[in-house]
Design an enzyme around this catalytic site. Structure first.
Site, PDB file in Angstrom:
ATOM      1  N   GLU A 129      -4.606   7.649  -5.200  1.00 28.10           N
ATOM      2  CA  GLU A 129      -5.072   6.604  -6.391  1.00 28.10           C
ATOM      3  C   GLU A 129      -6.432   6.911  -6.996  1.00 28.10           C
ATOM      4  O   GLU A 129      -7.137   7.134  -6.328  1.00 28.10           O
ATOM      5  CB  GLU A 129      -4.885   5.279  -5.935  1.00 28.10           C
ATOM      6  CG  GLU A 129      -3.450   4.816  -5.584  1.00 28.10           C
ATOM      7  CD  GLU A 129      -3.640   3.291  -5.173  1.00 28.10           C
ATOM      8  OE1 GLU A 129      -4.512   2.624  -5.284  1.00 28.10           O
ATOM      9  OE2 GLU A 129      -2.677   2.654  -4.513  1.00 28.10           O
ATOM     10  N   HIS A 149      -2.094   0.097  -9.477  1.00 32.09           N
ATOM     11  CA  HIS A 149      -2.637  -0.983  -8.521  1.00 32.09           C
ATOM     12  C   HIS A 149      -3.237  -1.894  -9.162  1.00 32.09           C
ATOM     13  O   HIS A 149      -4.412  -2.114  -9.206  1.00 32.09           O
ATOM     14  CB  HIS A 149      -3.646  -0.313  -7.526  1.00 32.09           C
ATOM     15  CG  HIS A 149      -3.836  -0.597  -6.366  1.00 32.09           C
ATOM     16  ND1 HIS A 149      -4.209  -0.099  -5.462  1.00 32.09           N
ATOM     17  CD2 HIS A 149      -3.711  -2.174  -6.016  1.00 32.09           C
ATOM     18  CE1 HIS A 149      -4.299  -1.044  -4.099  1.00 32.09           C
ATOM     19  NE2 HIS A 149      -3.989  -2.153  -4.668  1.00 32.09           N
ATOM     20  N   ARG A 208       0.493  -1.239   0.027  1.00 29.15           N
ATOM     21  CA  ARG A 208      -0.062   0.121  -0.040  1.00 29.15           C
ATOM     22  C   ARG A 208       0.815   1.271   0.204  1.00 29.15           C
ATOM     23  O   ARG A 208       1.850   1.166   0.481  1.00 29.15           O
ATOM     24  CB  ARG A 208      -0.967   0.026   1.289  1.00 29.15           C
ATOM     25  CG  ARG A 208      -2.076  -0.845   1.240  1.00 29.15           C
ATOM     26  CD  ARG A 208      -2.967  -0.525   0.123  1.00 29.15           C
ATOM     27  NE  ARG A 208      -4.476  -1.307   0.162  1.00 29.15           N
ATOM     28  CZ  ARG A 208      -4.517  -2.572  -0.248  1.00 29.15           C
ATOM     29  NH1 ARG A 208      -3.572  -3.086  -1.124  1.00 29.15           N
ATOM     30  NH2 ARG A 208      -5.593  -3.040  -0.345  1.00 29.15           N
TER      31      ARG A 208
END
Length: 313
Positions: free
Chosen positions: A256, A275, A227
């Site tokens: 994000e 991601h 993360r």
């Protein structure tokens, strides 16, 4: 009939599992706050990607009983607060371990061979310049794995055939035949590649900060598929801009989607992905089906197998 909201892709990946179980399934692109409220305020179960679930949203969803994460990390949900509202929070441990681990090893290889730079130059018509780039073998190097859950263990196992030395940092020392446990300082100092697979918690926020990055070799690389919060992003940007470390491969970020004005886009020593570390057909099916089963277990009055909290019902 109880209503559930799930991502459209998950409904397809499970061959409409929850519909067959007798639920009214409402599909969405992504279950963010606005979409949930617009779709069904009387929803009983929601399958979540990584959109934040604010604490003030529970009172607007009086029938909610379960939030099932499509994946492993659940840092976008305050699971303890959910418990006070009588809501289960679940995840799908191990479902994406192979996919994320394979991507971590792939990123490591790409950084070692400078594959992205070579390919970019070739596509730009600079084949002679591309031929001047020489990468490195990872055989004989030291790889540090930060976080030794399902993904970290899978990375270590995959690397066992590469002839590397594996160092492991984890709060719990699980038995392993694939590496040596060390403290974080030792790992950062000795590793040629540091790959992050630790859960995002209050305790791990900026675990890799300016001090830790400063311990790395100038020739070392950082890979983050955990993360964004695990790394002090500003400290990493400075280290990469100053070539304090050689390179990085990043799949996760503080914000994000990654903003278009991020300094990372201007760096030629960073490999970026949005991601997508777990984006494989196989992992998708396992995560979608696992999350669907957790919704069914919770809504049928059972304790979900992969609950991460204990609701005060």
């Amino acid at each position: 009939m109880q209503k559930v909201i799930i991502p459209e892709i998950a409904d397809k990946q499970t061959d409409h599992y929850l519909t067959k179980k007798g639920y009214e399934v409402l599909t969405v692109a992504d279950a963010d706050e606005a979409t949930i409220l617009a779709t069904a305020p009387d929803v009983a179960g929601i399958m979540m990607f990584v959109s934040p679930f604010p604490n003030d949203l529970y009172d607007k969803l009086p029938n909610l009983k379960v939030l099932a994460r499509y994946g492993v990390g659940y840092d976008s949900i305050d699971a303890e607060y959910a418990a006070t509202k009588g809501v289960w929070v679940t995840n799908t441990p191990g479902a994406n371990a192979t996919s994320v681990a394979e991507n971590a090893v792939t990123d490591m290889m790409m950084l070692a061979k400078q594959s992205f730079e070579v390919s970019t130059l070739m596509r730009a018509g600079q084949q002679d310049a591309a031929k001047q780039i020489f990468g490195h073998e990872i055989t004989g190097s030291t790889v540090g794995i930060v976080g030794y859950g399902h993904i970290g263990q899978a990375v270590a196992k995959m690397l066992s055939g590469f002839g590397v030395k594996v160092l492991i940092y984890n709060r719990t020392k699980r038995p392993t035949e694939y590496g040596e446990y060390v403290d974080l300082e030792t790992l950062m100092k000795q590793s040629d590649y540091v790959t992050l697979h630790i859960a995002a918690t209050k305790q791990t926020t900026h675990l890799i900060g300016e001090k830790e990055i400063s311990l790395m070799k100038p020739s070392a690389s950082l890979i983050n598929l955990a993360r964004g919060s695990v790394v002090d992003e500003q400290a990493l940007i400075k280290a990469l801009e100053d070539h304090q470390i050689a390179s990085a491969a990043l799949d996760v970020f503080d914000e994000e989607p990654l903003p278009a004005d991020s300094p990372f886009f201007k760096m030629d020593n960073v490999f970026l992905t949005p991601h997508t570390g777990s984006n494989t057909v196989e992992a998708g099916v396992k995560m979608a089906l696992g999350a669907s089963k957790m919704i069914d277990e919770a809504l049928s009055g059972q304790k979900p197998e992969w609950a991460v909290n204990a609701p005060k019902l």
